[in-house]
Design a protein around this motif. Structure first.
Motif, mmCIF file in Angstrom:
data_model
loop_
_atom_site.group_PDB
_atom_site.id
_atom_site.type_symbol
_atom_site.label_atom_id
_atom_site.label_comp_id
_atom_site.label_asym_id
_atom_site.label_seq_id
_atom_site.Cartn_x
_atom_site.Cartn_y
_atom_site.Cartn_z
ATOM 1 N N GLY A 1 80.336 -77.502 25.744
ATOM 2 C CA GLY A 1 79.917 -78.884 25.983
ATOM 3 C C GLY A 1 79.660 -79.154 27.452
ATOM 4 N N ASP A 2 80.528 -78.616 28.311
ATOM 5 C CA ASP A 2 80.380 -78.818 29.750
ATOM 6 C C ASP A 2 79.096 -78.183 30.259
ATOM 7 N N LYS A 3 78.827 -76.951 29.845
ATOM 8 C CA LYS A 3 77.635 -76.253 30.318
ATOM 9 C C LYS A 3 76.349 -76.897 29.798
ATOM 10 N N LEU A 4 76.368 -77.354 28.546
ATOM 11 C CA LEU A 4 75.176 -77.999 27.992
ATOM 12 C C LEU A 4 74.811 -79.250 28.794
ATOM 13 N N VAL A 5 75.816 -80.042 29.136
ATOM 14 C CA VAL A 5 75.561 -81.263 29.915
ATOM 15 C C VAL A 5 75.196 -80.915 31.353
ATOM 16 N N ARG A 6 75.817 -79.893 31.899
ATOM 17 C CA ARG A 6 75.521 -79.487 33.278
ATOM 18 C C ARG A 6 74.049 -79.125 33.448
ATOM 19 N N ASP A 7 73.482 -78.444 32.463
ATOM 20 C CA ASP A 7 72.093 -78.006 32.574
ATOM 21 C C ASP A 7 71.098 -79.146 32.472
ATOM 22 N N LEU A 8 71.561 -80.340 32.111
ATOM 23 C CA LEU A 8 70.674 -81.501 32.078
ATOM 24 C C LEU A 8 70.344 -82.013 33.476
ATOM 25 N N GLU A 9 71.245 -81.779 34.421
ATOM 26 C CA GLU A 9 71.088 -82.370 35.751
ATOM 27 C C GLU A 9 69.807 -81.942 36.451
ATOM 28 N N PRO A 10 69.459 -80.628 36.502
ATOM 29 C CA PRO A 10 68.195 -80.277 37.164
ATOM 30 C C PRO A 10 66.972 -80.840 36.452
ATOM 31 N N VAL A 11 67.050 -81.011 35.123
ATOM 32 C CA VAL A 11 65.926 -81.606 34.393
ATOM 33 C C VAL A 11 65.710 -83.047 34.846
ATOM 34 N N LEU A 12 66.801 -83.817 34.936
ATOM 35 C CA LEU A 12 66.692 -85.215 35.356
ATOM 36 C C LEU A 12 66.282 -85.320 36.820
ATOM 37 N N ASP A 13 66.791 -84.406 37.651
ATOM 38 C CA ASP A 13 66.386 -84.424 39.062
ATOM 39 C C ASP A 13 64.885 -84.173 39.202
ATOM 40 N N ALA A 14 64.368 -83.239 38.396
ATOM 41 C CA ALA A 14 62.927 -82.959 38.445
ATOM 42 C C ALA A 14 62.122 -84.176 38.001
ATOM 43 N N MET A 15 62.608 -84.880 36.984
ATOM 44 C CA MET A 15 61.922 -86.083 36.524
ATOM 45 C C MET A 15 61.946 -87.169 37.592
ATOM 46 N N ASP A 16 63.080 -87.315 38.282
ATOM 47 C CA ASP A 16 63.187 -88.323 39.339
ATOM 48 C C ASP A 16 62.245 -87.997 40.496
ATOM 49 N N GLU A 17 62.143 -86.717 40.851
ATOM 50 C CA GLU A 17 61.218 -86.321 41.916
ATOM 51 C C GLU A 17 59.769 -86.584 41.509
ATOM 52 N N GLU A 18 59.466 -86.386 40.229
ATOM 53 C CA GLU A 18 58.105 -86.656 39.767
ATOM 54 C C GLU A 18 57.792 -88.146 39.843
ATOM 55 N N VAL A 19 58.786 -88.990 39.549
ATOM 56 C CA VAL A 19 58.579 -90.435 39.679
ATOM 57 C C VAL A 19 58.271 -90.789 41.127
ATOM 58 N N ASP A 20 59.027 -90.203 42.074
ATOM 59 C CA ASP A 20 58.762 -90.464 43.501
ATOM 60 C C ASP A 20 57.354 -90.015 43.893
ATOM 61 N N GLU A 21 56.950 -88.854 43.376
ATOM 62 C CA GLU A 21 55.612 -88.346 43.694
ATOM 63 C C GLU A 21 54.529 -89.271 43.144
ATOM 64 N N LEU A 22 54.722 -89.749 41.923
ATOM 65 C CA LEU A 22 53.737 -90.654 41.330
ATOM 66 C C LEU A 22 53.702 -91.997 42.055
ATOM 67 N N ASP A 23 54.846 -92.410 42.578
ATOM 68 C CA ASP A 23 54.902 -93.644 43.356
ATOM 69 C C ASP A 23 54.005 -93.546 44.583
ATOM 70 N N GLU A 24 53.961 -92.367 45.206
ATOM 71 C CA GLU A 24 53.101 -92.171 46.371
ATOM 72 C C GLU A 24 51.631 -92.041 45.974
ATOM 73 N N MET A 25 51.398 -91.493 44.773
ATOM 74 C CA MET A 25 50.018 -91.240 44.348
ATOM 75 C C MET A 25 49.303 -92.491 43.846
ATOM 76 N N ILE A 26 50.050 -93.538 43.516
ATOM 77 C CA ILE A 26 49.432 -94.724 42.924
ATOM 78 C C ILE A 26 48.338 -95.305 43.821
ATOM 79 N N PHE A 27 48.571 -95.343 45.132
ATOM 80 C CA PHE A 27 47.631 -95.983 46.049
ATOM 81 C C PHE A 27 46.621 -95.004 46.638
#
Length: 342
Positions: free
Chosen positions: A165-191
């Motif tokens: 259970g611990d390892k399954l949840v741990r591996d979610l963190e890089p996925v969410l970090d990548a999604m958050d970075e993509e949101v930041d990138e799209l925020d810059e690309m909007i304009f």
């Protein structure tokens, strides 16, 4: 028990079997074959059996040789299921979702693809049987297997379940970090970026956040049920670790909600930017039409094929008309600038 420790097999060497490990109770393990599983007894130690759910050999073992209750066996072989936990006698039937990544030997052949895939588990005091589809690769299980081979792994089935259970949840963190970075990138690309590309990426990102949350919310409930189960093989330390896993998973769900909200805000911002661009272009076209209106009127009047058009025989008429049109256009431009149209 000694007979079970005489064979060494490689990972995935047998059809339908990824690995079978006999835990020694001290953090180490011995690999077993399918044939040796038939002579295994609980007195030999706890075992961890990892199978390919969609392989005929694995299905044959689960249905006929595992001595599972038929209902449990069918649930373990279900093709699609949401995270849940069902107590059966002294064991637990558990369905979870884990991060699936491309297998190491395939990374060079195709890009890494990350997704949440089902992991079916049966856990009791003496054994853990886990099943996942062939073609999927759950890094959490690989890490636990490697730690057992190094003598630093879990010692009991309850300990092993909490670590999974611990390892399954741990591996979610890089996925969410990548999604958050993509949101930041799209925020810059909007304009400054291509609006259609940004819109498509925002749509995919929001859809992915919704899909992840659809599985993580019931997974939180499933882990919470494990924590409160009265199984004798679940020690207090296992439940405490599971509680920490649940807290981390709740933070990740809130993180997903924040990402989904940010994508919605960015989508609204993108719609506003597109509307502003359309309005600006419309203003420019209207200004251009206003500038061309005087020359069009003059050209239309003097281009009529009727009698009485002035200046037909005057050599200065064309120059006078050009000068008039130029002055009129300049005056129109000045007026448009004064009213802030341009």
């Amino acid at each position: 028990m000694e007979a079970l420790k005489t064979s060494v097999v490689s990972y995935g060497a047998e059809p339908g079997l990824r690995f079978a490990l006999l835990l020694d109770g001290h953090g180490c393990c011995t690999q077993l074959t399918m044939a040796q599983l038939g002579s295994w007894k609980p007195e030999d130690g706890a075992i961890w059996l990892h199978l390919e759910r969609d392989h005929p050999a694995a299905a044959e073992w689960v249905l006929r040789k595992s001595r599972f209750d038929p209902v449990v066996a069918e649930a373990l072989l279900e093709e699609e299921s949401r995270p849940r936990v069902e107590p059966v006698d002294d064991g637990l039937l558990i369905i979870l979702r884990g991060v699936c990544a491309t297998a190491p030997e395939e990374v060079a052949e195709k890009p890494v693809d990350i997704d949440l895939v089902p992991l079916h588990l049966w856990v009791d005091a003496d054994r853990i049987v886990s099943l996942r589809d062939s073609g999927h690769y759950i890094t959490a299980l690989r890490d636990i297997r490697l730690s057992l081979e190094k003598g630093k792994g879990p010692q009991r089935t309850g300990d092993l379940l909490a670590l999974i259970g611990d390892k399954l949840v741990r591996d979610l963190e890089p996925v969410l970090d990548a999604m958050d970075e993509e949101v930041d990138e799209l925020d810059e690309m909007i304009f400054h970026g291509d609006a259609s590309q940004v819109r498509e990426r925002l749509k995919q990102l929001r859809r992915r956040a919704v899909q992840l949350r659809r599985y993580l919310a019931p997974q939180r409930d499933a882990l919470n049920r494990i924590e409160h189960d009265d199984a004798p093989w679940l020690a207090e330390r296992d439940k405490l670790r599971m509680r920490e896993v649940i807290d981390k998973l709740m933070r990740f769900i809130e993180y997903l909600d924040a990402i989904r909200d940010r994508t919605s805000i960015l989508h609204d911002d993108l719609s506003t930017v597109i509307s502003e661009r359309i309005a600006r272009n419309s203003n420019r076209l209207a200004a251009l039409a206003a500038l061309l209106l005087p020359p069009s009127v003059v050209a239309g009047l003097f281009g009529m094929n009727v009698g009485g058009v002035p200046g037909v025989n005057d050599t200065w008429a064309f120059i006078i008309i050009v000068a008039f049109v130029t002055i009129t256009s300049i005056a129109t431009l000045w007026v448009l600038r004064r009213i802030n149209w341009l």
